[in-house]
Enzyme design. Structure first.
Site, PDB file in Angstrom:
ATOM      1  N   CYS A 260      37.179 -14.609 109.514  1.00 27.49           N
ATOM      2  CA  CYS A 260      38.264 -15.359 108.871  1.00 27.49           C
ATOM      3  C   CYS A 260      37.739 -16.695 108.360  1.00 27.49           C
ATOM      4  CB  CYS A 260      39.405 -15.570 109.844  1.00 27.49           C
ATOM      5  SG  CYS A 260      38.854 -16.248 111.413  1.00 27.49           S
TER       6      CYS A 260
ATOM      7  N   GLU B 120      47.272 -16.563 113.201  1.00 29.70           N
ATOM      8  CA  GLU B 120      45.899 -16.884 112.757  1.00 29.70           C
ATOM      9  C   GLU B 120      45.607 -15.931 111.611  1.00 29.70           C
ATOM     10  OE1 GLU B 120      44.124 -19.260 114.141  1.00 29.70           O
ATOM     11  OE2 GLU B 120      45.202 -19.612 116.012  1.00 29.70           O
TER      12      GLU B 120
END
Ligand code: NAD
Length: 508
Positions: free
Chosen positions: A277, A243
């Site tokens: 993110c 990720e």
């Protein structure tokens, strides 16, 4: 694993990393840097503990994890205090982290037994054979996680790994290890065995040692580190999920409600001081509504209250966590302005509030030659660009090495949906941002340099198991033979092939 007091560090004679409160600059603890041998020893304990954890069965594991989630919610204020002490985020940001984790446990508590149940599939010769799939844990899963959401980004991934029967070694970021240490100690308190989940403390070298001893790596962090980890996993031939970073676009179409689009941009771009993110990092606005949108965005950004207070709804943004990220933000804003961008609001540090506070910032007149439109910013900066139409917005949205999340604001939900599927990303939002994190049922992850694999949903659980297929034959009408097929089986196979065309629902 207790946090070391300053005096302990010396007596242990071990290298240690101090943990700081970003708002006050004070040292609030310190963690030992675990050596390769210590990581290896932890892996041996994890390997020894794994068979019993697997044998417990998913329902019993689910009960323990639910007990832990209840204990976490009962201790909510303390959890919020610990998260805030090492990140500097506002109260709502910390509250969200805990609640999302509790709902992830709820989701898998309900769903995991069904997802992991052995499945029956269609065999080749119906009536004679059975075909089944079993799901088995990998063994030890290693989790290497970042500092921006120290509870959410660590635990949202490792919870399904525990449901699946793996043991876990978890190396949190050296910047924010205290939240993970707290959460794992709470797991031990409710009865999850100590060797089933262990904390590994240290920085990059310790993380690299972890990759060498586990059977699966789930990494969340920067693209640069993710690439190194993927290469090591490839050498070891072990699976991994990554990720990684993002540069998420938000598109405002001319039929959008501009107040909701502008305030939605504030949430998307400035929540957690932009250190998400899936933060909104680029905005593309259709020409006819561009000026109006920018005015509204400026208005809402200037309403924001940034500070250190404890209020749930009246402190909209807290501190940044890291000097390193703050320097990157300043560099990108300076480069954009030097290349012709206009600073609409913000653009300065706020040392009067705390050493790492930076004003929420809006830039216009930006283009794709500027770092602020190409590189991950990870700070409270919203660059806005005028586009001719939706097609140009989609083209520019896809003009990025990243592909994590994104958003489209429009009154026309059907058109929004159709446009969203043209964006190269792991998820998209229509008329909202960030919600993907709060929905454990939806797979989340990146394409391009934003990563590999998915967290959450059935996909986020199935990555922590390997399938084992079984073919079971009842030997109906079998006779001893020296070839796999005989005339009868060949005739049945050919007949079934034809029938499967006619009755696919029944026979395929
Ligand atoms: P980072 O890559 O610097 O560090 C992440 C973790 O990796 C830390 O625990 C660190 O100690 C460890 N590490 C560093 N070098 C290593 C090595 N060689 N081998 C093994 N481990 C190593 O990232 P960061 O600064 O902590 O986090 C910010 C980044 O994380 C941003 O790019 C952000 O976009 C990304 N992120 C992504 C997601 C997502 O879900 N896609 C979520 C949060 C953050």
């Amino acid at each position: 694993m207790a946090v070391m007091e300053k005096s302990d560090v010396k007596s242990a004679g071990q290298e240690a990393i101090p943990v700081k409160n970003p708002v006050t600059g004070a040292t609030i603890g310190s963690i030992p840097v675990m050596t390769r041998d210590e990581v290896q020893a932890a892996a041996q304990r994890a390997r020894a503990a794994q068979p019993a954890w697997e044998a417990l069965g998913v329902k019993e594991r689910a009960k323990l994890l639910l007990k832990w989630s209840d204990a976490l919610i009962a201790d909510l204020e303390n959890a919020i205090r610990i998260i805030r002490s090492e990140t500097g985020k506002n109260r709502m940001g910390a509250w969200e982290e805990v609640i999302v984790i509790a709902s992830t446990v709820n989701y898998y508590h309900y769903r995991a037994p069904g997802i992991l149940r052995p499945q029956s599939r269609r065999p080749l010769v119906i009536g004679k054979q059975k075909a089944k799939v079993y799901y088995k844990p990998h063994g030890i899963c290693g989790f290497i996680t970042p500092w921006n959401y120290p509870m959410l980004n660590a635990l949202q991934d490792l919870i399904p790994a525990l449901f699946a029967g793996n043991t876990v070694l978890h190396k949190p970021s050296e910047v924010t290890p205290l939240t993970s240490i707290y959460a794992v100690e709470l797991m031990h308190k409710v009865g999850i065995p100590k060797d089933v989940i262990q904390i590994i403390t240290g920085a990059g070298t310790t993380g690299a040692a972890l990759v060498d001893v586990v059977d699966y790596v789930a990494f969340t962090g920067s693209t640069a580190t993710g690439r190194k980890i993927a290469m090591r996993c490839a050498e070891r031939l072990i699976p991994c999920s990554l990720e990684l970073g993002g540069k998420d676009p938000l598109i405002v179409l001319k039929d959008a409600n501009l107040d909701l689009a502008a305030s939605g941009t504030v949430v998307g771009g400035l929540d957690n001081a932009g250190q998400i993110c899936i933060s909104t990092e680029r905005v593309y606005v259709e020409d006819p509504v561009y000026d109006q949108y920018v005015e509204k965005l400026k208005y809402y950004v200037q309403q924001m209250n940034i500070g250190t207070g404890d209020g749930m709804f009246d402190v909209h943004m807290g501190s940044m966590t890291n000097e390193r990220e703050l320097l990157k933000v300043e560099d990108q804003v300076a480069e954009a302005v030097q290349k012709g961008a206009k600073l609409v609001t913000g653009g300065k540090r706020r040392p009067d509030i705390g050493p790492l506070f930076y004003e929420p910032t809006v830039l216009t007149d930006v283009n794709h030659d500027m770092k602020v439109m190409r590189e991950e910013t990870f700070g409270p900066v919203i660059p806005v660009m005028r586009v001719k139409d939706a097609d140009e917005a989609i083209r520019l949205a896809n003009d990025s090495e990243y592909g994590l999340s994104g958003a489209i604001y429009t009154h026309d939900l059907k058109r929004g949906e159709a446009l969203a599927t043209r964006v190269q990303s792991g998820d998209m939002h229509i008329n909202c941002t960030q919600w993907i994190f709060g929905m454990p049922s939806l797979p989340m992850g990146g394409v391009k340099n934003s990563g590999l694999g998915r967290r959450n949903g059935p996909e986020g659980l199935l990555r922590f198991v390997k399938s084992q297929s079984l073919v079971i034959d009842n030997q109906l009408m079998d006779k001893p033979k020296l070839t796999q097929l005989d005339p009868f089986t060949m005739r049945v196979a050919l007949l079934l092939m034809k029938l499967r065309r006619l009755l696919p629902r029944l026979l395929v």
